[in-house]
Design an enzyme around this catalytic site. Structure first.
Site, PDB file in Angstrom:
ATOM      1  N   PRO A  10     124.115 152.631 141.075  1.00  0.00           N
ATOM      2  CG  PRO A  10     122.175 153.614 141.868  1.00  0.00           C
ATOM      3  CD  PRO A  10     122.729 152.300 141.410  1.00  0.00           C
ATOM      4  CG  ASN A  11     125.247 157.974 142.875  1.00  0.00           C
ATOM      5  OD1 ASN A  11     125.390 158.865 142.036  1.00  0.00           O
ATOM      6  ND2 ASN A  11     124.079 157.718 143.442  1.00  0.00           N
ATOM      7  NE  ARG A  18     128.542 157.575 146.516  1.00  0.00           N
ATOM      8  CZ  ARG A  18     127.701 156.552 146.688  1.00  0.00           C
ATOM      9  NH1 ARG A  18     127.979 155.344 146.215  1.00  0.00           N
ATOM     10  NH2 ARG A  18     126.577 156.736 147.326  1.00  0.00           N
ATOM     11  CE1 TYR A  23     129.306 153.898 150.224  1.00  0.00           C
ATOM     12  CE2 TYR A  23     129.103 156.275 149.904  1.00  0.00           C
ATOM     13  CZ  TYR A  23     128.529 155.052 150.177  1.00  0.00           C
ATOM     14  OH  TYR A  23     127.190 154.955 150.412  1.00  0.00           O
ATOM     15  CG  ASN A  74     127.281 147.828 146.172  1.00  0.00           C
ATOM     16  OD1 ASN A  74     126.150 148.196 146.501  1.00  0.00           O
ATOM     17  ND2 ASN A  74     128.370 148.400 146.645  1.00  0.00           N
ATOM     18  CB  ALA A  77     120.625 154.379 146.011  1.00  0.00           C
ATOM     19  CG  HIS A  80     118.647 150.946 150.585  1.00  0.00           C
ATOM     20  ND1 HIS A  80     119.148 149.910 151.350  1.00  0.00           N
ATOM     21  CD2 HIS A  80     119.726 151.717 150.269  1.00  0.00           C
ATOM     22  CE1 HIS A  80     120.466 150.081 151.499  1.00  0.00           C
ATOM     23  NE2 HIS A  80     120.829 151.164 150.854  1.00  0.00           N
ATOM     24  CG  ASP A  87     110.226 140.916 140.878  1.00  0.00           C
ATOM     25  OD1 ASP A  87     110.282 140.294 141.958  1.00  0.00           O
ATOM     26  OD2 ASP A  87     109.246 141.609 140.545  1.00  0.00           O
ATOM     27  CD  GLU A  98     122.374 142.890 150.205  1.00  0.00           C
ATOM     28  OE1 GLU A  98     121.947 141.863 150.793  1.00  0.00           O
ATOM     29  OE2 GLU A  98     121.923 144.022 150.392  1.00  0.00           O
ATOM     30  CG  HIS A 100     125.726 146.889 150.796  1.00  0.00           C
ATOM     31  ND1 HIS A 100     125.082 147.611 149.811  1.00  0.00           N
ATOM     32  CD2 HIS A 100     124.913 145.853 151.092  1.00  0.00           C
ATOM     33  CE1 HIS A 100     123.936 147.037 149.525  1.00  0.00           C
ATOM     34  NE2 HIS A 100     123.804 145.960 150.284  1.00  0.00           N
ATOM     35  CB  ILE A 101     131.787 150.005 149.932  1.00  0.00           C
ATOM     36  CG1 ILE A 101     132.024 149.472 148.507  1.00  0.00           C
ATOM     37  CG2 ILE A 101     133.048 150.683 150.489  1.00  0.00           C
ATOM     38  CD1 ILE A 101     132.156 150.548 147.450  1.00  0.00           C
ATOM     39  CB  SER A 102     129.218 151.881 153.894  1.00  0.00           C
ATOM     40  OG  SER A 102     127.907 151.706 153.388  1.00  0.00           O
ATOM     41  NE  ARG A 107     125.986 155.022 155.253  1.00  0.00           N
ATOM     42  CZ  ARG A 107     126.118 155.209 153.935  1.00  0.00           C
ATOM     43  NH1 ARG A 107     126.466 154.204 153.146  1.00  0.00           N
ATOM     44  NH2 ARG A 107     125.919 156.413 153.431  1.00  0.00           N
ATOM     45  NE  ARG A 111     122.596 155.272 153.696  1.00  0.00           N
ATOM     46  CZ  ARG A 111     122.658 155.853 152.497  1.00  0.00           C
ATOM     47  NH1 ARG A 111     122.670 155.126 151.414  1.00  0.00           N
ATOM     48  NH2 ARG A 111     122.715 157.165 152.383  1.00  0.00           N
TER      49      ARG A 111
HETATM   50  C1  DQA Z   1     126.255 151.118 149.288  1.00  0.00           C
HETATM   51  C2  DQA Z   1     125.332 151.509 150.452  1.00  0.00           C
HETATM   52  C3  DQA Z   1     124.050 152.112 149.912  1.00  0.00           C
HETATM   53  O1  DQA Z   1     123.179 152.419 150.993  1.00  0.00           O
HETATM   54  C4  DQA Z   1     124.353 153.383 149.157  1.00  0.00           C
HETATM   55  O2  DQA Z   1     123.163 153.911 148.600  1.00  0.00           O
HETATM   56  C5  DQA Z   1     125.400 153.206 148.125  1.00  0.00           C
HETATM   57  C6  DQA Z   1     126.531 152.305 148.391  1.00  0.00           C
HETATM   58  C7  DQA Z   1     127.617 150.603 149.804  1.00  0.00           C
HETATM   59  O3  DQA Z   1     128.323 149.993 148.987  1.00  0.00           O
HETATM   60  O4  DQA Z   1     127.979 150.786 150.960  1.00  0.00           O
HETATM   61  O5  DQA Z   1     125.383 153.869 147.089  1.00  0.00           O
HETATM   62  O6  DQA Z   1     125.657 150.086 148.559  1.00  0.00           O
END
Ligand code: DQA
Length: 148
Positions: A10-11, A18, A23, A74, A77, A80, A87, A98, A100-102, A107, A111
Site C-alpha cells: 500500500p501507498n 508521499r 521516499y 516490499n 505498512a 508490520h 502465511d 524483503e 524497504h526503501i527507507s 524509524r 516499524r
Molecule cells: C516501507 C516502510 C514501511 O514502514 C512503510 O509503511 C511503507 C514503506 C519502505 O519501503 O520504506 O509504506 O516499506
C-alpha cells in the site's frame, strides 16, 4: 530464465507524492523502469505488481505457486501487521527477499517488527530504489545455488 515477482504494498503507488523526505521524488513508474532495466541486465524475467489491498497481495503471492522462481517483496505498512502475507509466503515456499526503501529500523518502534521478514531469507532496507536491484541480485544468487 528465472521468473521473479516484484510485489509492492500500500501507498507505494504514491511514490513521488508521499513523504518525499523519506521516499524521494521519483515515482512508482520510475521504480518499475529501474527494475525492468536491471532485470534485463541481470538476465531474469520480472513481473511487477502493486496493490493497496492485503487480500490482493495474498492472491498474487499464491499465484507464484508453480509459476515463479522467487519473490522480491516490499509489503509497505503490511510488513508490520500482516500474518496473512507471512502465511502466503510460507504457503508458496519459494525464496523471497524483503525490501524497504527507507531504513525502517531507524524509524518508529512499530516499524521494527516484520512479519514477512520471518519468512524472507534476506532483507534490504535504507538503500532507496537501488535496494530493489540489490534484492534481485541476492535472490538470483540464491536461486543459482538451488537450480530447479
Ligand atoms: C516501507 C516502510 C514501511 O514502514 C512503510 O509503511 C511503507 C514503506 C519502505 O519501503 O520504506 O509504506 O516499506
Amino acid at each position: 530464465m528465472k521468473k521473479i515477482l516484484v510485489i509492492n504494498g500500500p501507498n507505494l503507488n504514491f511514490l513521488g507524492i508521499r513523504e518525499k523526505n523519506i521516499y524521494g521524488n521519483e515515482t512508482y513508474d520510475d521504480l518499475c523502469e529501474l527494475i525492468q532495466i536491471s532485470a534485463k541486465k541481470l538476465g531474469c524475467e520480472v513481473e511487477l505488481y502493486q496493490s493497496n489491498h492485503e487480500g490482493c497481495l495474498v492472491d498474487k503471492i499464491q499465484q507464484c505457486y508453480g509459476n515463479k522462481d522467487g519473490i522480491v517483496i516490499n509489503p509497505a505498512a503490511y510488513t508490520h501487521t500482516s500474518v496473512a502475507i507471512l502465511d502466503a509466503l510460507k504457503a508458496v515456499n519459494i525464496p523471497a527477499v524483503e525490501v524497504h526503501i527507507s531504513d525502517v529500523d531507524s524509524r518508529e518502534d512499530f516499524r521494527k517488527i516484520s512479519y514477512a521478514g520471518m519468512y524472507c531469507f534476506a532483507r534490504v532496507a535504507g538503500e532507496g530504489f537501488d535496494g530493489y536491484v540489490h534484492a534481485l541480485k541476492l535472490l538470483l544468487e540464491k536461486l543459482s545455488l538451488c537450480p530447479t
